[in-house]
Design a protein around this motif. Structure first.
Motif, PDB file in Angstrom:
ATOM      1  N   SER A 178      53.205  51.677  48.248  1.00 15.02           N
ATOM      2  CA  SER A 178      52.456  50.179  48.416  1.00 15.02           C
ATOM      3  C   SER A 178      51.420  50.217  49.180  1.00 15.02           C
ATOM      4  O   SER A 178      51.091  50.893  50.274  1.00 15.02           O
ATOM      5  N   CYS A 179      50.323  49.506  48.766  1.00 13.51           N
ATOM      6  CA  CYS A 179      49.136  49.204  49.295  1.00 13.51           C
ATOM      7  C   CYS A 179      48.480  47.882  49.236  1.00 13.51           C
ATOM      8  O   CYS A 179      48.907  47.188  48.158  1.00 13.51           O
ATOM      9  N   PRO A 222      26.688  39.682  38.530  1.00 14.30           N
ATOM     10  CA  PRO A 222      27.765  40.646  38.688  1.00 14.30           C
ATOM     11  C   PRO A 222      27.604  42.078  37.751  1.00 14.30           C
ATOM     12  O   PRO A 222      26.845  41.985  36.607  1.00 14.30           O
ATOM     13  N   VAL A 223      27.655  43.210  38.228  1.00 17.88           N
ATOM     14  CA  VAL A 223      27.589  44.471  37.486  1.00 17.88           C
ATOM     15  C   VAL A 223      28.955  45.162  37.236  1.00 17.88           C
ATOM     16  O   VAL A 223      29.393  45.804  38.063  1.00 17.88           O
ATOM     17  N   ASP A 224      29.656  44.555  35.995  1.00 18.05           N
ATOM     18  CA  ASP A 224      30.963  44.930  35.893  1.00 18.05           C
ATOM     19  C   ASP A 224      31.384  46.333  35.624  1.00 18.05           C
ATOM     20  O   ASP A 224      32.389  47.114  35.963  1.00 18.05           O
ATOM     21  N   GLU A 225      30.347  47.141  35.040  1.00 15.45           N
ATOM     22  CA  GLU A 225      30.419  48.578  34.953  1.00 15.45           C
ATOM     23  C   GLU A 225      30.494  49.256  36.209  1.00 15.45           C
ATOM     24  O   GLU A 225      30.992  50.279  36.062  1.00 15.45           O
ATOM     25  N   LEU A 226      30.148  48.828  37.053  1.00 17.25           N
ATOM     26  CA  LEU A 226      30.133  49.862  38.358  1.00 17.25           C
ATOM     27  C   LEU A 226      31.215  49.060  39.343  1.00 17.25           C
ATOM     28  O   LEU A 226      31.310  49.390  40.575  1.00 17.25           O
ATOM     29  N   THR A 227      32.212  48.099  38.919  1.00 16.73           N
ATOM     30  CA  THR A 227      33.157  47.469  39.588  1.00 16.73           C
ATOM     31  C   THR A 227      34.083  48.650  40.079  1.00 16.73           C
ATOM     32  O   THR A 227      34.515  49.624  39.287  1.00 16.73           O
ATOM     33  N   LEU A 228      34.838  48.808  41.195  1.00 16.43           N
ATOM     34  CA  LEU A 228      35.810  49.714  41.828  1.00 16.43           C
ATOM     35  C   LEU A 228      37.025  48.940  42.337  1.00 16.43           C
ATOM     36  O   LEU A 228      36.989  48.107  42.904  1.00 16.43           O
ATOM     37  N   MET A 229      37.928  49.778  42.397  1.00 18.58           N
ATOM     38  CA  MET A 229      39.354  49.230  42.963  1.00 18.58           C
ATOM     39  C   MET A 229      39.532  50.114  44.128  1.00 18.58           C
ATOM     40  O   MET A 229      39.258  51.378  43.917  1.00 18.58           O
ATOM     41  N   ILE A 230      39.694  49.766  45.507  1.00 13.43           N
ATOM     42  CA  ILE A 230      39.701  50.691  46.560  1.00 13.43           C
ATOM     43  C   ILE A 230      40.649  50.239  47.539  1.00 13.43           C
ATOM     44  O   ILE A 230      40.731  48.851  47.711  1.00 13.43           O
ATOM     45  N   PRO A 231      41.335  50.716  48.297  1.00 10.53           N
ATOM     46  CA  PRO A 231      42.386  50.329  49.234  1.00 10.53           C
ATOM     47  C   PRO A 231      41.627  49.442  50.368  1.00 10.53           C
ATOM     48  O   PRO A 231      40.281  49.693  50.802  1.00 10.53           O
TER      49      PRO A 231
END
Length: 306
Positions: free
Chosen positions: A189-190, A203-212
């Motif tokens: 879990s995180c 916003p630049v959706d192409e460079l969006t990241l998911m990160i802890p």
């Protein structure tokens, strides 16, 4: 059967080569069924594919085969990993791209993949290697001598800590002597945060990241710095901001505009108000240009820098 653990985007350098690259990709995946392929598109890079690999080495070998065996000139974006979310409805969804991440209001819990890492290192580098595992949110499982000078260390750490630069840092801290291997070890879990780059509030959706969440601030600073280095200067100020999912700015930078010397032709002794009017008109012109100007994102901004 083995399933992909690392994902990246594959795009031709020129969109004119899309058909030949598709044929090459089809032939290569016939010999390597472990690679997952899905169509993808990007406003800056054009049409391409989203590829899934068993690991970083697998991805690098696949790229080399494309270039050497099929003469393909490709752009491979920075690797990312899959996450898993449990919705309030009880269903489980695997997410390989931030664009398909369900909204937070629908998510009950996030999960990130874990890996069991095996490191073989000379004994004199043990402290440095163990410290690196702990810095990357890992835990030491065991360590034992395999001969008089070498130690086998086992650790559990998140896959997201491996795909960035862990192997390079490990080689540096061990003077190139340590070896590294990892395998899948379940999920934990995180708390995930979506980092969305904004250029002049767009916003630049192409460079969006998911990160802890505990890495969000550090990664956002790196993103802002890299974008400021990669984006070309314009006639107007470019404001670079990295915002978290709650629209809070966690890192920012600026790219200063080109400046024309509008007072160059003013003769010495001229009324000072003339100079002030020219500079004020220049500022107003840049302000209006900034409101309508578009920032073109170069291809290099999508690629992980070594």
């Amino acid at each position: 059967p083995a399933h992909p653990m690392v994902f990246c985007g594959l795009f031709p350098v020129s969109q004119e080569d899309i058909d030949s690259l598709e044929a090459s990709l089809s032939k290569l995946t016939l010999n390597d069924a472990s690679v997952s392929v899905a169509p993808d598109s990007n406003p800056a890079l054009g049409r391409g594919w989203r590829l899934g690999f068993l690991g970083l080495l697998h991805m690098d070998v696949f790229r080399q085969r494309l270039e050497l065996e099929y003469n393909a000139d490709v752009i491979l974006t920075a690797p990312s990993i899959p996450y898993r979310v449990q919705l309030h409805s009880g269903s489980i969804v695997d997410v390989t791209s931030p664009s398909v991440m369900p909204p937070d209001s629908e998510v009950a819990e996030h999960f990130e993949p874990l890996c069991r890492a095996t490191v073989i290192t000379p004994a004199k580098y043990l402290d440095a290697v163990a410290q690196l595992m702990l810095e990357r949110r890992g835990s030491i499982l065991s360590q034992s001598y395999i001969d008089s000078d070498r130690i086998l260390l086992e650790a559990r750490l998140p896959l997201s800590e491996i795909v960035i630069d862990l192997v390079d840092v490990l080689k540096t801290r061990s003077s190139g002597y340590a070896s590294f291997h990892y395998e899948e070890a379940g999920w934990q879990s995180c708390q995930l945060v979506k980092l969305v780059p904004h250029l002049n509030d767009r916003p630049v959706d192409e460079l969006t990241l998911m990160i802890p969440a505990d890495r969000a601030r550090q990664r956002a600073v790196v993103m802002a710095t890299k974008l400021a280095e990669e984006l070309p200067r314009q006639q107007f100020l470019i404001k670079v901001q990295i915002k978290a999912g709650n629209n809070k700015v966690v890192a920012s930078s600026q790219i200063k505009p080109f400046r024309k010397d509008v007072v160059q032709k003013i003769k010495s002794g001229t009324d000072r108000t003339r100079r002030q009017k020219l500079l004020a008109a220049q500022r107003e012109g840049k302000r209006r240009l900034r409101m309508v100007g578009n920032v073109e994102i170069p291809r290099d901004a999508f690629i992980k820098k070594s």
